[in-house]
Design a protein around this motif. Sequence first.
Motif, PDB file in Angstrom:
ATOM      1  N   SER A 385       0.804  -1.221   0.000  1.00 48.33           N
ATOM      2  CA  SER A 385       0.000   0.000   0.000  1.00 48.33           C
ATOM      3  C   SER A 385       0.833   1.266   0.000  1.00 48.33           C
ATOM      4  CB  SER A 385      -0.944   0.015   1.209  1.00 48.33           C
ATOM      5  OG  SER A 385      -1.890  -1.015   1.124  1.00 48.33           O
ATOM      6  N   THR A 400       2.214   6.258  -2.052  1.00 50.00           N
ATOM      7  CA  THR A 400       1.163   5.259  -1.894  1.00 50.00           C
ATOM      8  C   THR A 400       0.894   4.527  -3.204  1.00 50.00           C
ATOM      9  OG1 THR A 400      -0.580   6.873  -2.360  1.00 50.00           O
ATOM     10  CG2 THR A 400       0.107   6.617  -0.061  1.00 50.00           C
ATOM     11  N   ILE A 404      -4.800   3.577  -4.029  1.00 50.76           N
ATOM     12  CA  ILE A 404      -5.190   4.303  -2.823  1.00 50.76           C
ATOM     13  C   ILE A 404      -5.937   5.578  -3.224  1.00 50.76           C
ATOM     14  CG2 ILE A 404      -4.369   5.512  -0.773  1.00 50.76           C
ATOM     15  CD1 ILE A 404      -4.148   2.469  -0.634  1.00 50.76           C
TER      16      ILE A 404
END
Length: 649
Positions: A385, A400, A404
């Motif tokens: 992530s 990220t 996301i």
Amino acid sequence: MQSQDVAPRPAPSSADPVVDLEQAEAALVEHYPRLVRLAYLVLPPSLGRNRRVVTAHALAQRALPRGRASAPVIPAQSTGRDGDPGYAFVRLQVLRTALEAGLPLRRTAFPKRSQLPPLLPQVWGLRLFPRSGGADELALDQRLSALTGPARAAYVLRGLEKLPDGDVRKILTAAGCTDVDEALAEAAEVPATHYPLLDSPEFDPCSLQARPTDLMRRRQHTKAALAAAAALAVCGALLGLPGDGWAPDGAAAPVYAQNPAAEAALDPAKLTKVAPTAWESSARTDFSVWPARGDLTGDKALLRRALAVWARPGESVQVSATPGTPSGGPAGPPQLLYAGTVDSARVVILYDGLRIARYAEPKDGTKGAALDFARVDGAGRAGASAVVLGRADGNVRYLTAPWITKAAERDLLKPGAGAMDLDLSHGISAPLASPATQTGTCTSWNVLQLTDGTGTRLLTDLGELVPALLTDGRPGSTEDTSGAASLRTWAPYACSLASVRSAGVRTVNAWAYASQPLPDAWGSPRPEGGGGSADWVCTRAETWRGGGTRVLAQFRTPGGTYGAVAAKSENSAACGPKDPNVLAGVLWKSEAGGWYLLAAGSRGTSAVTATGGITGSGQGNLLAVQAKQGAQAELKGTLSDGRVISGLR
């Protein structure tokens, strides 16, 4: 390649400044790398890279006058060389001999010294050549090889020495060129936009690579003379060859042999760059589908430095790696995840299928460069992530995953305080306070909250490249820590995360496995007493490498702000997916001053027994026995299937 005659050296003018030996030597020593580079660029490429290197050094070292000599007043256009007659003299000498070295040999004339292979310098048994550059440098080298010697000299004087055409004309004339106009016109056919490439490592004969010469021919020559046999023994020792030849290493290449895979791994042009939308259609959701982001993804010089430092970090490079992470160079071209400016540094993040490598250097140079590694094999959607971009002033900034959609900051110690949204620009988060460097009393523990199409999860910075994922629940059926109940479970135990900093942690799970009634305030050992109930929570930190797992059994009395570590274990299967059972005990003092051994096992424990300094037993997963301060006991638990487990230590 066509040749162009070089006329005899013109007679010096009485108006030319006089240069003595000391002045010329000072200029040669100070500007030696530039003079050798000039000779290397002017010499014909047909000589081969090894002979060009050796000849360039030989010509520069032979540029000193025998005594006092006159030099033409031709200024240099770089700081430290303006108006220096010593530099002008040695530069002219190097240029003249480099042009002579490119002339064809003629039967009717005795060859000049510069046309013959130099006796010195020599490195026996090795071929030396500059480091390979990119496609632009290769194209420029090919364009220069098609020019005549005077045209190459004109181009180099324009681009490397930054001289105007008037000074270039004077130097070429002084060097003996017969048709300067033709040389200038021919040099103009190569674009001036390539001038900066003349300063690249591709054309630096002072920064070299070494490779062996023809080994078979050398071996044949050694059989002809004893002296050659001695030389072979020395070379064999240098190359690591044992006395019985190549047999121990089988089909392995020599130590200095070029390896195509290794060379490809260091070529910025061969870096893997994934399309921005690849993750949307891919069956995989991990680092392999991250696109390349950042404002410097096209900076080949930066990418080349990052790859070179990864393959062979210098002594000044700060290298760190999470436990169990190899720090060697990539096996092939890695994938580029990011290249850009982060705060006061230039950062490159690469991925080779096993590791994340982060290279960082200051904006104003390469001194203080750092190289960090983290193992990430087997990462799934949650584990891939985010990656740490940089840390500064106690804050951390993340890159990220492309899936996301929202980022926020949350204090894990305050489950009811809510989350504060973080700006997310091109996948880069705004900085948030990092608990990785927190010292002293633990009053907060800030975590990163990320949201995607599948839900919300929490990750915490533990001082490594990849943040650890936080979960809660019974092993084998854990959930992302995002709901109110999960946040309340984690709140009293967040500060215990400090015990697993820099341990290569992948996930940390918190499991509230038991609630135990306490003896009442008057010291009654009855489990149903009025002292309230204590919570038992097991936290288990899993690592990327598999080994080194850490298990903590923590105990918290009613109203307590923090949990207390009652027992801990490393490399234990307890409280994990393979063995979701745990048993731990603690000595506890009641309000009335009495001491008790309190023990609790997970669900499925049918009986708990204490032996040693404290004896007692009880049915079910709980045990409360009166004890003395400082007493120690051995705990055993019997599961409903008859298996016996031991208490954590």
